[in-house]
Scaffold this motif. Structure first.
Motif, PDB file in Angstrom:
ATOM      1  N   UNK A  99       0.863  -1.326  -0.018  1.00  0.00           N
ATOM      2  CA  UNK A  99       0.034  -0.108   0.082  1.00  0.00           C
ATOM      3  C   UNK A  99       0.916   1.165  -0.025  1.00  0.00           C
ATOM      4  N   UNK A 100       2.153   1.201   0.854  1.00  0.00           N
ATOM      5  CA  UNK A 100       2.757   2.453   0.779  1.00  0.00           C
ATOM      6  C   UNK A 100       3.594   2.569  -0.529  1.00  0.00           C
ATOM      7  N   UNK A 101       3.841   1.609  -1.312  1.00  0.00           N
ATOM      8  CA  UNK A 101       4.561   1.663  -2.592  1.00  0.00           C
ATOM      9  C   UNK A 101       3.450   2.242  -3.624  1.00  0.00           C
ATOM     10  N   UNK A 119      -0.210   8.127 -12.927  1.00  0.00           N
ATOM     11  CA  UNK A 119      -1.348   7.599 -13.066  1.00  0.00           C
ATOM     12  C   UNK A 119      -1.568   6.281 -12.457  1.00  0.00           C
ATOM     13  N   UNK A 120      -2.768   5.543 -12.492  1.00  0.00           N
ATOM     14  CA  UNK A 120      -3.007   4.023 -12.174  1.00  0.00           C
ATOM     15  C   UNK A 120      -2.065   3.458 -13.021  1.00  0.00           C
ATOM     16  N   UNK A 121      -2.267   3.605 -14.587  1.00  0.00           N
ATOM     17  CA  UNK A 121      -1.650   2.515 -15.450  1.00  0.00           C
ATOM     18  C   UNK A 121      -0.107   2.654 -15.274  1.00  0.00           C
ATOM     19  N   UNK A 122       0.454   3.916 -15.180  1.00  0.00           N
ATOM     20  CA  UNK A 122       1.873   4.146 -15.045  1.00  0.00           C
ATOM     21  C   UNK A 122       2.361   3.303 -13.513  1.00  0.00           C
ATOM     22  N   UNK A 123       1.787   3.425 -12.574  1.00  0.00           N
ATOM     23  CA  UNK A 123       2.125   2.593 -11.353  1.00  0.00           C
ATOM     24  C   UNK A 123       1.942   1.150 -11.532  1.00  0.00           C
ATOM     25  N   UNK A 124       1.001   0.948 -12.192  1.00  0.00           N
ATOM     26  CA  UNK A 124       0.677  -0.597 -12.472  1.00  0.00           C
ATOM     27  C   UNK A 124       2.006  -1.087 -13.164  1.00  0.00           C
ATOM     28  N   UNK A 182       3.940   6.125  -5.337  1.00  0.00           N
ATOM     29  CA  UNK A 182       3.871   6.364  -6.585  1.00  0.00           C
ATOM     30  C   UNK A 182       2.803   7.482  -7.208  1.00  0.00           C
ATOM     31  N   UNK A 183       1.579   7.040  -6.973  1.00  0.00           N
ATOM     32  CA  UNK A 183       0.280   7.827  -7.158  1.00  0.00           C
ATOM     33  C   UNK A 183       0.083   9.172  -6.598  1.00  0.00           C
ATOM     34  N   UNK A 184       0.567   9.279  -5.174  1.00  0.00           N
ATOM     35  CA  UNK A 184       0.376  10.479  -4.665  1.00  0.00           C
ATOM     36  C   UNK A 184       1.417  11.394  -4.547  1.00  0.00           C
TER      37      UNK A 184
END
Length: 206
Positions: free
Chosen positions: A133-135, A146-151, A139-141
């Motif tokens: 969750x921390x990772x 964005x979600x796709x980049x973080x994924x 990355x997102x905050x």
């Protein structure tokens, strides 16, 4: 231009890696410092991230956007590994006879520049999160992926990013409502055990 940079990185072009460092070293450092709260560790993360990027350069896809998400994903893994190693080292030291602690100048300097209370609140909030969750939160905050980049950076589905980020936000929101745990050092007890003792006042205090 992104595909040209990717091709040069895949080929091990030193100039391309120099440009990569110039473009993204600050983003890697900021992410690492927020995850660790330690300047010297963040600097080590930067060095190790780009060394690991060099080692993994052959895995860069020929097509795609900027390499920032890829680098930040590497930085998350490097930070996690360093944190685990530090915990193991600390556990080993705890089994040795005690020695006088030597203060970390980087920590002292960070304490002078940054709001120490805010750092304590941040650390308390992050402590409630699981590493995964921390990772995602980092990355997102903090890093603005964005979600796709973080994924892509973490090698997980977009839906997993969304659910982990939602849980992280819920936990941090609950932590903010509850407030940080009280610091016992903030209320020292006098020798008679009759409550807080008066703290010394600096002579140059206003």
């Amino acid at each position: 231009m992104d595909h040209i940079q990717r091709a040069r990185v895949r080929a091990g072009d030193p100039d391309a890696f120099g440009m990569l460092f110039d473009d993204y070293a600050r983003a890697v450092y900021n992410l690492a410092f927020r995850l660790t709260g330690n300047w010297s560790t963040a600097e080590e993360v930067v060095s190790l991230t780009f060394l690991e990027a060099w080692r993994l350069r052959g895995r860069v896809a020929p097509a795609g956007g900027p390499l920032r998400p890829w680098l930040l994903g590497i930085a998350v893994n490097v930070t996690r590994n360093l944190t685990r190693a530090a915990r193991r080292h600390q556990a080993a030291l705890s089994r040795l006879p005690g020695e006088e602690a030597v203060p970390d100048f980087a920590d002292e300097l960070a304490g002078r520049i940054d709001d120490s209370a805010a750092l304590r609140r941040l650390a308390a909030g992050l402590a409630t999160l699981r590493p995964a969750e921390r990772d995602v939160l980092a990355l997102c905050v903090w890093s603005g992926l964005d979600y796709a980049e973080a994924a892509s950076a973490l090698g997980i589905p977009v839906g997993t990013v969304r659910s982990r980020l939602s849980r992280a936000r819920d936990k941090l929101r609950a932590q903010a409502v509850a407030g940080p745990p009280e610091d016992p050092a903030a209320h020292p007890v006098n020798r008679a055990g009759r409550g807080p003792a008066a703290r010394p006042v600096r002579e140059d205090a206003p």
